[in-house]
Each structure stands twice: as C-alpha cells, then as structure tokens.
Design a protein around this motif. Structure first.
Motif, mmCIF file in Angstrom:
data_model
loop_
_atom_site.group_PDB
_atom_site.id
_atom_site.type_symbol
_atom_site.label_atom_id
_atom_site.label_comp_id
_atom_site.label_asym_id
_atom_site.label_seq_id
_atom_site.Cartn_x
_atom_site.Cartn_y
_atom_site.Cartn_z
ATOM 1 N N ARG A 23 -16.736 32.247 -22.295
ATOM 2 C CA ARG A 23 -16.245 30.857 -22.067
ATOM 3 C C ARG A 23 -17.242 30.374 -21.033
ATOM 4 O O ARG A 23 -17.744 29.023 -21.050
ATOM 5 C CB ARG A 23 -14.800 30.813 -21.631
ATOM 6 N N LYS A 34 -17.557 26.023 -20.080
ATOM 7 C CA LYS A 34 -15.931 25.732 -20.720
ATOM 8 C C LYS A 34 -15.400 25.692 -19.356
ATOM 9 O O LYS A 34 -15.511 26.459 -18.183
ATOM 10 C CB LYS A 34 -15.474 26.722 -21.638
ATOM 11 N N THR A 88 -8.505 24.811 -26.724
ATOM 12 C CA THR A 88 -9.041 26.363 -27.030
ATOM 13 C C THR A 88 -8.682 27.192 -25.760
ATOM 14 O O THR A 88 -8.545 28.173 -25.870
ATOM 15 C CB THR A 88 -10.473 26.187 -27.668
ATOM 16 N N THR A 89 -9.078 26.270 -24.591
ATOM 17 C CA THR A 89 -9.005 27.073 -23.337
ATOM 18 C C THR A 89 -7.451 27.400 -23.103
ATOM 19 O O THR A 89 -7.492 28.584 -22.603
ATOM 20 C CB THR A 89 -9.657 26.222 -22.188
ATOM 21 N N GLU A 130 -6.655 30.117 -25.564
ATOM 22 C CA GLU A 130 -7.323 31.718 -25.002
ATOM 23 C C GLU A 130 -6.738 32.137 -23.759
ATOM 24 O O GLU A 130 -6.461 33.314 -23.461
ATOM 25 C CB GLU A 130 -8.817 31.505 -25.111
ATOM 26 N N LEU A 186 -13.774 33.099 -31.196
ATOM 27 C CA LEU A 186 -14.552 32.195 -30.350
ATOM 28 C C LEU A 186 -16.065 31.845 -30.949
ATOM 29 O O LEU A 186 -16.449 30.760 -31.222
ATOM 30 C CB LEU A 186 -14.540 32.569 -28.973
ATOM 31 N N ARG A 208 -16.711 28.720 -33.512
ATOM 32 C CA ARG A 208 -17.471 27.622 -33.344
ATOM 33 C C ARG A 208 -18.574 27.371 -34.227
ATOM 34 O O ARG A 208 -19.007 26.082 -34.530
ATOM 35 C CB ARG A 208 -18.262 28.193 -31.860
#
Length: 116
Positions: free
Chosen positions: A9, A14, A73-74, A77, A107, A111
């Motif tokens: 990340r 991110k 997404t953060t 996860e 991930l 993407r």
C-alpha cells in the motif's frame, strides 16, 4: 504479515501504509493473546471488539468526494489485516499466511483488472 500488506500500500502511496498495517495486525494479535491468557480460551469477545474497533478506524479512511468515494480498499484491507492478526494470536499461522498472500494477489491483480 500486516507490514507486508502495508508495504504494498505504501509503494502505491495509499492512505495507510507499512506502519499502520503492522500496528493493526500486531495489536489484534496482542489483544487475542492477552484475551487467551485471561479467559483460558474464549477469544470471541475480544475478537468482536477488535472487529468493531477496526470498523471505526476503517470508517475514518473513507472519504466521499464530489463524484467518487475513496479509501474503501484501505478500510477493507485494514479489516482483513486485523483478522490476520487475530489468526496469528490464536496460532493459525498457515491461515494467516495464506490470507496475506491472497490479499496481496487481490490488491495487485485487482488493480490490473480494474484498469482493463
């Protein structure tokens, strides 16, 4: 394991990276180990508390901008990293390792698929 996901990340700039993911994973594992030492085996209450707490942390990473939502997404996860920490805390090392690999695959390849 959390730091491995966090590194991916961080490399993609991110909101939550290496340190945050590592801390969430380690904290979840520690809560689980401490819970086991106090309850003698029942981690369900601590696990539910971790899930709730991480839900609030994840909610803080989600932003609604004019025409899009960022941070989902953060948030997801971080939730999974907490579950990985819980798995490590109760000794399910192979489950935690396999989940880490699956998260990385999602991930990285997710993407790629989204761009197509």
């Amino acid at each position: 394991l959390g730091m491995i996901i966090g590194l991916e990340r961080q490399l993609h700039k991110k909101p939550a990276g290496l340190r945050e993911h590592g801390l969430v994973c380690m904290g979840s594992a520690l809560f689980t180990v401490v819970s086991l030492s106090f309850t003698g085996g029942d981690v369900s209450r601590i696990a539910s508390g971790v899930v709730t707490g991480i839900g609030f942390l994840g909610a803080g990473t989600i932003l609604h901008l004019k025409d899009k939502v960022v941070g989902l997404t953060t948030a997801a996860e971080l939730w999974v990293v907490a579950a990985i920490g819980l798995a490590v805390g109760i000794g399910l090392y192979s489950v935690a390792a396999v989940t880490t690999v699956l998260v990385l695959l999602i991930l990285v390849y997710g993407r790629f698929v989204e761009k197509k």
